[in-house]
Scaffold this motif. Structure first.
Motif, short mmCIF file in Angstrom:
data_model
loop_
_atom_site.label_atom_id
_atom_site.label_comp_id
_atom_site.label_asym_id
_atom_site.label_seq_id
_atom_site.Cartn_x
_atom_site.Cartn_y
_atom_site.Cartn_z
N PHE A 174 0.83 -1.20 0.00
CA PHE A 174 0.00 0.00 0.00
C PHE A 174 0.87 1.26 0.00
O PHE A 174 0.65 2.19 -0.78
CB PHE A 174 -0.95 0.04 1.20
CG PHE A 174 -1.79 1.28 1.22
CD1 PHE A 174 -2.97 1.34 0.49
CD2 PHE A 174 -1.38 2.42 1.90
CE1 PHE A 174 -3.73 2.51 0.45
CE2 PHE A 174 -2.13 3.60 1.86
CZ PHE A 174 -3.31 3.64 1.14
N CYS A 232 -10.53 3.02 2.74
CA CYS A 232 -9.11 3.37 2.58
C CYS A 232 -8.86 4.71 3.27
O CYS A 232 -9.64 5.66 3.12
CB CYS A 232 -8.79 3.47 1.09
SG CYS A 232 -7.15 4.13 0.76
N CYS A 235 -8.17 7.34 0.19
CA CYS A 235 -9.17 7.70 -0.84
C CYS A 235 -10.60 7.32 -0.48
O CYS A 235 -11.53 7.67 -1.20
CB CYS A 235 -8.78 7.08 -2.18
SG CYS A 235 -9.09 5.30 -2.25
N CYS A 252 -6.06 -1.60 -1.58
CA CYS A 252 -7.06 -0.65 -2.07
C CYS A 252 -7.03 -0.69 -3.59
O CYS A 252 -5.97 -0.46 -4.19
CB CYS A 252 -6.74 0.76 -1.58
SG CYS A 252 -7.77 2.03 -2.37
N CYS A 255 -6.03 3.00 -4.95
CA CYS A 255 -4.65 3.46 -4.70
C CYS A 255 -3.61 2.51 -5.29
O CYS A 255 -2.48 2.92 -5.56
CB CYS A 255 -4.40 3.59 -3.20
SG CYS A 255 -5.30 4.93 -2.41
ZN LIG Z 1 -7.18 4.08 -1.52
#
Ligand SMILES: [Zn+2]
Length: 262
Positions: A174, A232, A235, A252, A255
């Motif tokens: 991430f 998330c 976002c 995510c 992302c």
């Molecule tokens: Zn995200």
């Protein structure tokens, strides 16, 4: 979930054993602690996810906590009798400085200390990301030898670099905004080096912490791990859980797009 930060923290907690005479040593596999009573603990250290206890008889106890194991140190004198071992407790070491216990470990093993360079598991480990001086050129070289692997599989491979477990592999993907199934060969050496430098930074920052955090936020300590269907933090998209190598990986979809230019 014990990862390198957990084990390095455990080595610190077991630190008071160093220099102490072992008054009592019990293990589920009794042969693993045979002859330890009366001996002195020299060093307690960690290598990746392995806890190592060096004893002055020239042997080293190796503990791997696996996914469920827990280590505990109680600073008090050696117990006068009383149950140490139980169905849960697989290893007990008593000294005047206190009692070390390990519950639910995956491995309790013992080997001659001088054989460590040839140990079938330890000799295969890549650089330890919980240490200060990591040879990142070596880490990248080992990573690039596996160009077809998904990055989420690579990060768990202790032969490349050791210390990352299931929590950090999701968090690192991430942080790097990488879809977990991006192939290693699609990443350049600089990008790979950056991912492992971030792994070192995160692991070292969390050694000894009661709650692991990659975000630095008390209320939301992790970005994606274990957050299936939660929003998330960046976002607001719902986090997804998938299976990779038989274990969960969280990400995510906004992302961490699969087709991101790398
Ligand atoms: Zn995200």
């Amino acid at each position: 979930m014990p990862e390198g930060d957990t084990i390095h923290g455990l080595a610190r907690r077991f630190g008071p054993l160093e220099g102490q005479t072992i008054a009592r040593a019990e293990a589920h596999l009794a042969g693993k602690v045979q002859g330890l009573v009366g001996r002195t603990v020299q060093t307690v250290r960690a290598r990746g996810k392995h806890l190592l206890i060096d004893v002055d008889d020239g042997t080293t106890l190796r503990v791997h906590l696996g996914m469920k194991g827990v280590g505990h140190f109680a600073a008090r004198g050696p117990s006068r009798g009383g149950a140490g071992l139980s169905a849960e407790v697989a290893l007990v070491i008593d000294t005047d400085a206190g009692r070390a216990q390990v519950r639910f470990p995956k491995v309790v093993d013992r080997f001659r200390t001088r054989d460590e360079p040839r140990h079938p598991v330890l000799s295969m480990l890549g650089p330890d990301l919980c240490t200060v001086d990591v040879d990142f050129d070596e880490v990248v070289r080992r990573a690039q030898a596996r160009p077809r692997d998904f990055v989420c599989h690579l990060l768990l491979d202790q032969h490349v670099a050791c210390g990352i477990g299931n929590v950090y592999r999701s968090e690192l993907c991430f942080i790097a905004r990488l879809h977990p199934t991006v192939e290693v060969g699609a990443l350049g050496a600089a990008r790979l080096g950056d991912i492992y430098r971030e792994a070192q930074r995160q692991l070292r920052a969390n050694v000894g912490k009661p709650v692991r955090t990659t975000t630095g936020r008390a209320r939301a300590p992790l970005y994606v791990y274990g957050r299936h269907r939660a929003q998330c933090l960046v976002c607001g998209t719902a986090i997804v859980r998938a299976e990779a190598a038989g274990r969960g990986v969280w990400f995510c979809t906004k992302c961490q797009r699969q087709a991101d230019p790398l």
